[in-house]
Structure formats: C-alpha cells, structure tokens
Write a protein that holds these residues in place. Sequence first.
Motif, mmCIF file in Angstrom:
data_model
loop_
_atom_site.group_PDB
_atom_site.id
_atom_site.type_symbol
_atom_site.label_atom_id
_atom_site.label_comp_id
_atom_site.label_asym_id
_atom_site.label_seq_id
_atom_site.Cartn_x
_atom_site.Cartn_y
_atom_site.Cartn_z
ATOM 1 N N UNK A 98 0.970 -1.201 -0.004
ATOM 2 C CA UNK A 98 -0.179 0.042 -0.132
ATOM 3 C C UNK A 98 0.925 1.331 0.182
ATOM 4 N N UNK A 99 0.268 2.324 -0.147
ATOM 5 C CA UNK A 99 1.120 3.775 -0.193
ATOM 6 C C UNK A 99 1.637 3.960 1.026
ATOM 7 N N UNK A 100 2.906 4.259 1.202
ATOM 8 C CA UNK A 100 3.636 4.595 2.334
ATOM 9 C C UNK A 100 3.852 6.193 2.665
ATOM 10 N N UNK A 101 3.689 6.877 1.521
ATOM 11 C CA UNK A 101 3.661 8.401 1.772
ATOM 12 C C UNK A 101 4.926 9.315 1.076
ATOM 13 N N UNK A 102 5.789 8.635 0.419
ATOM 14 C CA UNK A 102 6.667 9.207 -0.244
ATOM 15 C C UNK A 102 6.255 10.158 -1.518
ATOM 16 N N UNK A 103 7.003 11.277 -1.625
ATOM 17 C CA UNK A 103 6.413 12.161 -2.813
ATOM 18 C C UNK A 103 7.575 12.759 -3.438
ATOM 19 N N UNK A 104 7.115 13.617 -4.471
ATOM 20 C CA UNK A 104 8.091 14.498 -5.111
ATOM 21 C C UNK A 104 8.890 15.435 -4.228
ATOM 22 N N UNK A 105 7.984 15.987 -3.258
ATOM 23 C CA UNK A 105 8.658 16.930 -2.636
ATOM 24 C C UNK A 105 9.866 16.387 -1.753
ATOM 25 N N UNK A 106 9.716 15.165 -1.276
ATOM 26 C CA UNK A 106 10.774 14.523 -0.496
ATOM 27 C C UNK A 106 12.013 14.310 -1.530
ATOM 28 N N UNK A 107 11.518 13.814 -2.576
ATOM 29 C CA UNK A 107 12.692 13.303 -3.620
ATOM 30 C C UNK A 107 13.477 14.795 -3.993
ATOM 31 N N UNK A 108 12.790 15.804 -4.234
ATOM 32 C CA UNK A 108 13.430 16.971 -4.653
ATOM 33 C C UNK A 108 14.299 17.620 -3.554
ATOM 34 N N UNK A 109 13.908 17.313 -2.105
ATOM 35 C CA UNK A 109 14.699 17.922 -1.034
ATOM 36 C C UNK A 109 16.068 16.790 -0.754
#
Length: 622
Positions: free
Chosen positions: A88-99
């Motif tokens: 299931x989804x765990x919460x990672x996102x593009x903002x985190x990837x950019x950071x």
Amino acid sequence: MIRKAALLLAASTGLALPACAGTPPPVQIAAQGPVSGTAQDFRARPVTDEVIYFVLPDRFANGDTTNDDGGYGPDRLASGYDPTHKGWYHGGDLKGLTEKLDYIQGLGVTAIWFAPIFKNKPVQGDPGNPGSLSAGYHGYWVTDFTRVDPHFGTNAEFKAFVDAAHARGMKVYMDIITNHTADVIRYAENEYDYRSKGEYPYSTRGGTDGAPINPGFGGDDDPAAANWAALADPAYAYTPVVPEAEKDIKVPAWLNDPIYYHNRGDSAWVGESSVYGDFVGLDDLFTEHPRVVQGMIDIFGGWIDEFGIDGFRIDTAKHVNPEFWQQFVPAIKARAAATGIPNFHAFGEVYWSNPVQPLGAEIMAKSGLPYTLDFGFAAAAQEVAGGKSAPSMMADLMEQDAVYPGGADTAPGLPTFLGNHDMGRFSMFVRSHAEGADEDEILARVMLGHAMMFTLRGVPTIYYGDEQGFVSDGNDQLAREDMFPSRTDVYNDNDLLGTDATTAQDNFDTRHPLYELIAALAEVRLSSPALMRGTTVVRAFDHEGPGLLAVERHDPASGERVLVAFNTSNAPITRHVEVDYGATGVSALMGQCPLSLAARGSLRIDLPALGYTACTLTSGAD
C-alpha cells in the motif's frame, strides 16, 4: 562487521586502512579531469555517459505528509494509504525526492529514473477477497496519463523537481506504460481465459462461426483507414463491461472507449497472448490501432514538451506489438529533438533471466527500440559475483554483444543493473548464491558486483536503497523498502549489510560503506571515456568455479585503453593477461596495478580475494 568489511574493501583496492577508521575510505583513484558534464552541458552528454539512480517515489522520502492519503480520506480502501503494509502507499512524494537531490547527486548520479508518477487507481482487487487488494503506490495502474498522482504531489511540484535536477546537470527519465491501463474493464461472460485471434478474429463477432462485421476487413483491396474504421463496430472476443462509476475515469477521454482495448482475456505469457492478453487483468491497449498509436505519442510527447524530460524507461515493452514501437520511437525522439533534447534515452523493459540469451537484442531488432534494460547482465552478475558460477558466464554474455542492432557498439548504451523492484535486491541473490558465506563476505561480494557494473560495458543503474545495504526477503513488494523510517514489519526485521541500522529508521547515511564505494566507483567511471563508451575485448576468464575475469575497454575517440580485472574467488590470484600490443606502459586508474608491463602484450595481475582493479594502458616511445 563494518570494520572487517572496510578491510575487505581496502584489500580489493590496494588501500591501507586508517587505524581508527570505522568505515572504509573512498576507492583509490588516479588524478583525473572533471566529472563528465555540468549543469550547462548536460544535454550534450551521450546516453553512455550517465550513472542512473532508480527510485520508487512512494518509498523514498516523505516531504509532505498532507498528501499521504492522496486527498481520498482516511479509509485505506479509498486512498490506498497504509504504511504498515508492504502493498500500500507509504507516503513518499516528489517534494521529498526534490529535497534529497544532494544525497542522490553525492552518489555520483547523473540521471534519475523513477517509477511512474501518473495518477493511478488507488486500490485494485476483489473487494470480496481482502487478501487480493493492494494499492497503486508503484505507479503502474494508470487512470490519468496527464497528471501526477495526488499521493506524490502536483504537476507543479513535478516541474519543480525536474527543474531542480536540471539545474544540477542531472537528467530525468520517466517510467512510461503504453501496454495497459488500470483494471477497469470487466467481461460480461465472467470468463478471463485468453481467446486467440484464430478462434476470435477481428473480422467476425462471436468467434469464427459469428457473422462478419466487414467481409473485406484486412483484405488487400481495403485502404488501411477503412480497415480500422470497421472496428467502430468491433468484433470483441469478450464483451466488455465498464462499471458505471468508472466509465469516465481515464484521461485522456478516448481511453474510456473499450474499442481501444484487446478484450481477449488474461495473458498466459506465451505465444500471442503475451502481446494481446491482459497483463494480470490490466486493460490491454489495442496498440495496433492508429488512434492508440497517435494517442500514446501525444500523451508522452506532451510530457517532453512541458517538462523537458530526458528519457523514457518503457514498461512491459515486449508485451507490445513491434509495429507500435516502429512508429512511437521515431516520433518521440523527433519530439525530443525539437524540444532541444538531442540525446533522448529510450530503453525498454524486456524481462528475461538467461544471461547468455540476449532476448533484448531480438526485441530491439524487431521493434526498433534503441535500447533495453540488460536483464542478462543482472543474472550474470548475481551468479558470478555471488560465486555460484564461473566468470565465463559474464564473458559469454559480453561475447554476445555483436548480436545487438548496430553490433557491439550498441552495448555501452544498455542500462545495466544488479537487482530491481521486480526481481529482488542484488544482496538477496548474493546471499543465496554464496552458500556458507558470512556477512563480511556477502558485503565484499556485493561490492565486487558493483565494481563490475561500473567498469564493464553498459550504463550503471543503481536501485535505491542498495547503497544503504538493503536486503530484500523476496521479489516485488518484498524488495520495495522505505528509505524514510518504515512502519512495515516485514521490512524492519531485515539485517542490512554494512550497518547496524534497520529500515525502521532514516537511511540516508552518506558514510555507509556502500554509499562511499558507489560514489567512488562513479567518479572512476565518469573520469574515463573507455569505461563510459569503450568497446570490449574479453582478455581472460576462468571457466570452472570462481576466479579471474579480465576485460579490456577501448575508446577509439580518445585512444584510452583500460584493463579491468576481478577476482570472484576467496583466494588471491596472480596471472599474466594479454593486453593490446600497442601498449608500452601502465598506470593505476583504480586499485593496485604493476609499475610496468611484464612484456609487450602482457600484464601481470595480482588480485586479493574478491579484489578488483582498473589499469590504464599507455602508449608512446619505448
């Protein structure tokens, strides 16, 4: 354990370990010029000159907790969000990837490939069978090809990510799907076994005994446009049924019409069903149809136009008819060139497991795909670095390079990898193959495999988390751990390599021995035209049990020659290896090399157990 692993690394590279070191020092390399590419000239880099990092955004970094449920609310059956479950989804996102771009670039990465970020159907499966339910966190169940999945962020946040990567001279590769969409279509017959084109041809309704819908369909006298127009009154093998609540769920809108799907039932993974069947129930697109071909060109060309994407990894490429790729690839490359992207990297997923049967070459020849992921390299590296098979297996793989379209010169552009989100992690395979090995030997063999990936032909592709010693329990969901603190028990009980950490905590340690090794190997590779673009001559290999593999790489444009050698055994090796007879000297690029040639055309190689080296061959006056 870490200090002993450091000693193994030092031995592999001929380094002296500092007395107080708790983690290994960087790999010793000779002084070189600047790393290939800057923020100003990254577009000019050929596809061979990259180091790729593959990441699942959902499992990497959670930069915005407000989008964890995608805006669907707290019910996990609606949102797909459940960080305690591996599927299931765990919460990672593009903002985190950019950071985390500093962390990624610190590995020496020049291109980021991420799993699909298009809007997915949040949950699929049979509601009556809760065990069959899982979420679209991986990105391969697309409903809207024009927007970012709300669990990952917005199109504006995607643009911010791409712009930030480009500002650093890093390329961005999207993972795209043309074979299928999310599972929406049902069949009125309530059957899903594959129905063949012979038994259910396009020219009739209801099988071979059915009434013809267009007696001239497919005949030589019919213009192609008329043939396809006949499908406006389609001859379905199964009768498609779309639930009312999902009849307009797909974007662009033309994807909601069942006429643009094969509707032949589930693939049996053999014969024609491999191309025309539903991929585990996913709606299989009618990729022979001109509307589908042009529609996919428009969709993915739009992402190039709007965001300046530098390449596509193409999912399930072998499950699409070759004629589709013959039209799609030239159109996409032209679209990229018109946008100022001359070296667009398009590589297909052609999943196979035989290291000396280059199925990717066959698919490339039939379809016109420029490159495919090198699954053969992964299989060979797992067995050879793991000590299960002799180095001859890797030698045999490279000897097959001549069969690729364009010959052996094509092979340096193939993305090579050691493990991935489908197969499982490299460390898992090494543990399986190196029977009786302790954790220090496992770590040393994992390091050896990475040295192979960075110095043999192909574009090295790091699977996120490998640099932190992640060790999967299996394939698929079991190999998709969280880099941010995980709440998934099946991940958190794993013993990671090279560290006492677990996945229950943050794992962005830039002093992890594998992180430091990969960063150093990337520096070696990016300093050497021969390692990035060179042709390959296999110079020596053992064919019974673990032992020596030696390969000479040559870049004709610069004239650079490098001999790379690996010892896959637990005992030291000394061997004289043939090298180019034009070489008159030798210098160390990585590790220890002799001060001179043993004789014209011969180099003495001394390697410790599980050691490796790279020696630059020089030429000049005697």
